[in-house]
Design a protein around this motif. Sequence first.
Motif: not given
Length: 326
Positions: A32-61
């Motif tokens: 339930d992470e608000p997305l406004a901070a992650y956009t250049s417009w500083k606008i946007g409601g929450p994502a059910d889940a917001f994940a930072t993916v650091e490797s190709e293995a994590e992205l594959a999983a």
Amino acid sequence: MSLTTAQAIASLLNDDDRAALHAIFGDRVRFDEPLAAYTSWKIGGPADAFATVESEAELAALMRHCFARALPWFVLGSGSNVLVGDGGMRGIVLRLGGAFAEIAARVDGDRVIVEAGASAGMAALTAKAASLGAIGIGSLAGIPGTVGGSLRMNAGTDREMGDFVHEVWVQSPLKPDPHPVTVQYYYRHTSLARDAVVARVTLAFERGDPKHVREEMQARLVRRKSTQPIALPNAGSCFRNPEGDKAARLIESVGAKGWRVGGAEVSPLHANFINNVGGATAADVASLLARVRRAVHDRCGVDLQLEVHLIGVFIDQAHTRDDEEK
Ligand SMILES: Cc1cc2nc3c(=O)[nH]c(=O)nc-3n(C[C@H](O)[C@H](O)[C@H](O)COP(=O)(O)OP(=O)(O)OC[C@H]3O[C@@H](n4cnc5c(N)ncnc54)[C@H](O)[C@@H]3O)c2cc1C
């Protein structure tokens, strides 16, 4: 069948999904992470889940989990070309980081080769490439996106990402391991499959004099500063230029500079930019976009097409006339 607002903003994730995401990402997943901070417009409601993916293995999983559970997901770059709805986004929003941010540039005979992960910033890429004399890099300078987002958008000015791409590697739910793909490039869009996440890109440039290339890039950056409201929250040009014309010229011709809806304003400096001048909602921006589009259609007979991507759940788009006239 249409969804009620309550259904549209209810999380799609169950406890098993949350546990699976925790197992892959640990603290790098937020719910339930608000997305406004992650956009250049500083606008946007929450994502059910917001994940930072650091490797190709994590992205594959992650891709495997989304495929198995038929969960929607969306890859966000630096959010400089998206308008996220006030109702947020269902499913998983992922942002690449870690190993995806690496950039390596080298001289290879009369060429400059740049290998970049998809989350590397265009600012870092253009600086590195310019220092080796990459001819044409100035056309990509000042674009505030990531390599992945810029590839997807075929971002550029007089020349575009696609002019320089040598190789693109992607991952997807059906083919989670990184693999090369062939991409066709068009004006501000590409043939890249909707479910493909760009993992890394190789660009190739002709090699020129680094001093000359850096000076040309610097001149373009200075010009950008004087013609675009780059210090304000916006998403660059909202509409694509129609064939043989400029969207900014058409919008200016209908007198739209300075039009406001709520906290959204058509930039007085560049008519194709909409600034968040304080507390703008996605509904404000969407309403202003519609008003501009209608005016250009009615007075110029041109149907402007959006360049920015509208994503997520848009709610409460009803505005009073008083709001619009502010
Ligand atoms: C002040 C300003 C000036 C700008 N000037 C220009 C300009 O001169 N020229 C121009 O073309 N654009 C310009 N833009 C728009 C924007 O910067 C570009 O479109 C940029 O390339 C978007 O990159 P991003 O990482 O922010 O992508 P986002 O906005 O995060 O995403 C854009 C799209 O790309 C997709 N995407 C992101 N990452 C990936 C990935 N790894 N794999 C697959 N898909 C992905 C997203 O899902 C989304 O559909 C400007 C924007 C601003 C705010």
